[in-house]
Design an enzyme around this catalytic site. Structure first.
Site, short mmCIF file in Angstrom:
data_model
loop_
_atom_site.label_atom_id
_atom_site.label_comp_id
_atom_site.label_asym_id
_atom_site.label_seq_id
_atom_site.Cartn_x
_atom_site.Cartn_y
_atom_site.Cartn_z
N CYS A 180 34.87 40.11 29.09
CA CYS A 180 33.67 39.35 28.80
C CYS A 180 32.43 40.04 29.39
CB CYS A 180 33.78 37.93 29.34
SG CYS A 180 34.96 36.90 28.44
N HIS B 44 28.53 35.21 29.23
CA HIS B 44 28.44 34.00 30.06
C HIS B 44 27.83 34.30 31.42
CE1 HIS B 44 31.93 35.16 32.57
NE2 HIS B 44 32.52 35.55 31.44
#
Length: 203
Positions: A179, A163
């Site tokens: 992440c 992301h």
């Protein structure tokens, strides 16, 4: 020193930098209206030239159109035909939290809503009100940034994402809760290239 000399020297220096980084710089993707609005408000930070977006030579046995993340070097590669790849700088998970292995893109979202996961709430209880409110709407201050690619295995969400980020100064570091973070402009570029089912390999 003449303007012509300065301009020529600047162009030569740019070529030199590209050579040092072993690739060809790529233009930014076209932004839609909301992208342009949010990007204008998003946090800004320069990154080392090595972590900018390049088309590079890259040999792999993975098929064209795969995502390969190298946690050690902090690079993400999107494989292209002819032994090439688009290389992006990323921030990855801290050693104890970094995701590794194979997955695939099971979801794609533009300016996604962020809901703090359970393990993060255990570490940082001050985020509980955000979770109780249904998360933080997408926007320039959202930790997921401009785009999110949701990583799945065997039909189930791993809860790991590739992301954007509202902390672009952290690119090139191991700082996340697992992440893989990208500059917002790079997340948009990658999002435009992938599709549901895209293979992801995290080394």
């Amino acid at each position: 020193m003449s303007f012509r000399y300065v301009t020529a020297a600047s162009a030569l220096f740019a070529v030199f930098l590209a050579g040092c980084n072993g690739g060809t710089p790529l233009p930014d993707p076209r932004l839609n209206g909301r992208d342009a609005e949010f990007m204008a408000l998003a946090p800004k930070a320069g990154v080392s030239s090595q972590y900018e977006r390049y088309l590079v030579d890259y040999k792999t046995n993975e098929p064209v159109g795969s995502i390969i993340v190298d946690n050690r070097s902090k690079f993400l590669y999107y494989t292209m035909p002819g032994g090439k790849a688009v290389r992006y700088g990323v921030a990855t998970g801290q050693d104890a939290m970094a995701f590794t292995g194979r997955a695939y893109v099971g979801g794609l979202q533009e300016w996604p809503r962020w809901i703090p996961p359970k393990d993060m709430l255990e570490r940082w209880p001050h985020l509980q009100p955000t979770a109780d409110a249904g998360g933080l709407p997408g926007g320039p201050d959202n930790p997921l940034g401009s785009r999110a690619l949701y990583l799945y295995q065997n039909g189930k969400d791993t809860l790991y994402r590739i992301h954007g980020t509202n902390e672009p100064d952290k690119i090139g570091q191991a700082v996340s809760s697992g992440c893989i973070r990208m500059r917002d402009i790079d997340a948009i570029d990658l999002y435009n290239r992938v599709k549901i089912g895209t293979k992801v390999v995290v080394l």
